[in-house]
Scaffold this motif. Sequence first.
Motif, PDB file in Angstrom:
ATOM      1  N   HIS A 169       0.812  -1.224   0.000  1.00 12.34           N
ATOM      2  CA  HIS A 169       0.000   0.000   0.000  1.00 12.34           C
ATOM      3  C   HIS A 169       0.848   1.278   0.000  1.00 12.34           C
ATOM      4  CE1 HIS A 169      -3.540  -2.433   0.519  1.00 12.34           C
ATOM      5  NE2 HIS A 169      -3.036  -2.997   1.628  1.00 12.34           N
ATOM      6  N   GLY A 170       2.105   1.146  -0.463  1.00 15.85           N
ATOM      7  CA  GLY A 170       2.886   2.349  -0.734  1.00 15.85           C
ATOM      8  C   GLY A 170       2.580   2.833  -2.144  1.00 15.85           C
ATOM      9  N   ASP A 171       3.149   3.935  -2.529  1.00 17.54           N
ATOM     10  CA  ASP A 171       2.905   4.447  -3.892  1.00 17.54           C
ATOM     11  C   ASP A 171       3.776   3.667  -4.878  1.00 17.54           C
ATOM     12  OD1 ASP A 171       2.065   5.870  -6.032  1.00 17.54           O
ATOM     13  OD2 ASP A 171       2.846   7.812  -5.376  1.00 17.54           O
ATOM     14  N   TRP A 172       3.387   2.438  -5.140  1.00 20.31           N
ATOM     15  CA  TRP A 172       4.193   1.525  -5.958  1.00 20.31           C
ATOM     16  C   TRP A 172       4.261   1.942  -7.421  1.00 20.31           C
ATOM     17  CZ3 TRP A 172       1.399  -0.655  -9.893  1.00 20.31           C
ATOM     18  CH2 TRP A 172       0.006  -0.646  -9.763  1.00 20.31           C
ATOM     19  N   GLU A 173       3.374   2.847  -7.864  1.00 21.81           N
ATOM     20  CA  GLU A 173       3.370   3.256  -9.269  1.00 21.81           C
ATOM     21  C   GLU A 173       4.630   4.036  -9.660  1.00 21.81           C
ATOM     22  OE1 GLU A 173      -0.174   5.326 -10.232  1.00 21.81           O
ATOM     23  OE2 GLU A 173      -1.506   3.595  -9.907  1.00 21.81           O
ATOM     24  N   VAL A 174       5.409   4.464  -8.659  1.00 17.74           N
ATOM     25  CA  VAL A 174       6.652   5.166  -9.005  1.00 17.74           C
ATOM     26  C   VAL A 174       7.590   4.255  -9.792  1.00 17.74           C
ATOM     27  CG1 VAL A 174       6.518   6.726  -7.040  1.00 17.74           C
ATOM     28  CG2 VAL A 174       7.711   4.554  -6.799  1.00 17.74           C
ATOM     29  N   TYR A 175       7.534   2.956  -9.530  1.00 18.71           N
ATOM     30  CA  TYR A 175       8.372   2.028 -10.292  1.00 18.71           C
ATOM     31  C   TYR A 175       7.913   1.926 -11.739  1.00 18.71           C
ATOM     32  CZ  TYR A 175      10.340   0.665  -5.793  1.00 18.71           C
ATOM     33  OH  TYR A 175      10.980   0.680  -4.580  1.00 18.71           O
ATOM     34  N   CYS A 176       6.599   2.037 -11.963  1.00 19.13           N
ATOM     35  CA  CYS A 176       6.088   2.067 -13.338  1.00 19.13           C
ATOM     36  C   CYS A 176       6.582   3.325 -14.063  1.00 19.13           C
ATOM     37  CB  CYS A 176       4.559   2.021 -13.333  1.00 19.13           C
ATOM     38  SG  CYS A 176       3.869   0.542 -12.556  1.00 19.13           S
ATOM     39  N   ILE A 177       6.688   4.419 -13.308  1.00 20.80           N
ATOM     40  CA  ILE A 177       7.213   5.653 -13.902  1.00 20.80           C
ATOM     41  C   ILE A 177       8.687   5.482 -14.265  1.00 20.80           C
ATOM     42  CG2 ILE A 177       7.699   8.085 -13.442  1.00 20.80           C
ATOM     43  CD1 ILE A 177       5.243   8.130 -11.617  1.00 20.80           C
ATOM     44  N   PHE A 178       9.456   4.855 -13.374  1.00 21.48           N
ATOM     45  CA  PHE A 178      10.864   4.604 -13.686  1.00 21.48           C
ATOM     46  C   PHE A 178      10.999   3.704 -14.913  1.00 21.48           C
ATOM     47  CE2 PHE A 178      11.753   5.778  -9.174  1.00 21.48           C
ATOM     48  CZ  PHE A 178      12.699   6.751  -9.444  1.00 21.48           C
ATOM     49  N   ALA A 179      10.155   2.683 -15.010  1.00 25.32           N
ATOM     50  CA  ALA A 179      10.211   1.781 -16.159  1.00 25.32           C
ATOM     51  C   ALA A 179       9.936   2.536 -17.457  1.00 25.32           C
ATOM     52  CB  ALA A 179       9.213   0.642 -15.978  1.00 25.32           C
ATOM     53  N   ALA A 180       8.968   3.473 -17.410  1.00 23.19           N
ATOM     54  CA  ALA A 180       8.677   4.278 -18.600  1.00 23.19           C
ATOM     55  C   ALA A 180       9.871   5.145 -18.977  1.00 23.19           C
ATOM     56  CB  ALA A 180       7.443   5.132 -18.355  1.00 23.19           C
ATOM     57  N   GLY A 181      10.537   5.728 -17.962  1.00 23.35           N
ATOM     58  CA  GLY A 181      11.723   6.527 -18.261  1.00 23.35           C
ATOM     59  C   GLY A 181      12.835   5.705 -18.880  1.00 23.35           C
ATOM     60  N   MET A 182      12.977   4.458 -18.436  1.00 23.45           N
ATOM     61  CA  MET A 182      14.004   3.589 -19.026  1.00 23.45           C
ATOM     62  C   MET A 182      13.720   3.307 -20.501  1.00 23.45           C
ATOM     63  SD  MET A 182      14.546   0.782 -16.012  1.00 23.45           S
ATOM     64  CE  MET A 182      15.208   1.208 -14.400  1.00 23.45           C
ATOM     65  N   CYS A 183      12.446   3.313 -20.894  1.00 23.83           N
ATOM     66  CA  CYS A 183      12.106   3.041 -22.298  1.00 23.83           C
ATOM     67  C   CYS A 183      12.706   4.078 -23.239  1.00 23.83           C
ATOM     68  CB  CYS A 183      10.587   3.022 -22.474  1.00 23.83           C
ATOM     69  SG  CYS A 183       9.772   1.631 -21.669  1.00 23.83           S
TER      70      CYS A 183
END
Length: 392
Positions: A111-125
């Motif tokens: 229940h942390g803001d786990w979507e930050v990892y999705c943001i990092f993954a998008a930046g890696m793209c």
Amino acid sequence: MAVRAVRACGTGFHHRHLMAADSLSRHLADRKTPWPHFNHYLVAYLSYLLFYPVPWLLGYHRPTLPGVLFSTAAMLLFLLVYFAPYRKDRYYGYGEIILTDLIGYACAWTHGDWEVYCIFAAGMCARLPERRQSITMVILLQVVLIISGHFRHKTTLEVIPGAFFSIITYMGTLVQWQLGIRNFELREAQNEIRTLATTAERERIARDLHDLLGHSLTVISVKAELSERLFMADPPRARQEINEISQIARTSLREVREAVSGMNGASLLRELDRARKSLHTAGITLALTGRAPPADAPPNSVLALALREAVTNVIRHSEARTCTLTFLYDASGHIHTFTLEDDGPLQATKPARAIVEGNGLRGMRARLAASGGTLTISPRPQGFTLTATTLP
């Protein structure tokens, strides 16, 4: 036709991007810098990790000890993945992007803001080698994010911020990465320009030194032999020749210094006088056809050095008895061409295709070509003709 033109333009851009990427990859593969500056801006994106505990801090969800420990371990794993290509300035791979995205989904139960990892993954793209792969991958990540939110019973408004910041981060990272590549190309171009300038300067000095020293040493050699023959028969004349050798040596030293410093402004009138004396010492008569260069003529280093090298070749190789020199003038009265003809039997017997150009002729041709001129050499039935031309 318009569609084909657009496609060709796009293909050309794609090829240029790949060529730049390949050049960058080859350059970075050989780098030994322990902490490159090319990727420093990536550290700023780590600030997104500060949003992870926000739901806990705002009281939306109460953190648990297992959740905190798992989140900490996940964050350490993410940092290892995030900095994997950092020290080598290389592209991210699909494995690193997918693993980062999975870390986020694995942390959803905390229940942390786990979507930050999705943001990092998008930046890696943004750092995939090809643009099409990059765009496709970031779209797939957002589709997965939206589908995941649906299964987790999240509303669209709850999912949109994660997708929005993912796209923004992707675009920002893409701009930064391309800017880094452009700066790299600019540095490479500047290094290449400096290398070419250094090479050109070395070639100029080599040509000037060859022409200066080649002529001077040839005249010194001829005068030394003449002095030796006159030593017993005509001591005053021998002493005069030795004095002239000393004067030539001092003049050559001064000219070498000027050539090295790039200040050589050779005069055709001075070279004509020097050529007449040098040929006379070698027993060769110089005949001037037409008028001589005026005393107030502007310096013409290209033609002057070409004349010096041509006279040196006559003394060294022709065994001529007479030489004929002709200057051609343009409408404003400036000399743009000279022709030197000799009656040397050694050069006259060689066909044009059998003439092997040495360093002197090659340097003369290069110097004339650099000023837009040409060099023509050809044997005649009774001698040899050399014509040097610059832009009128």
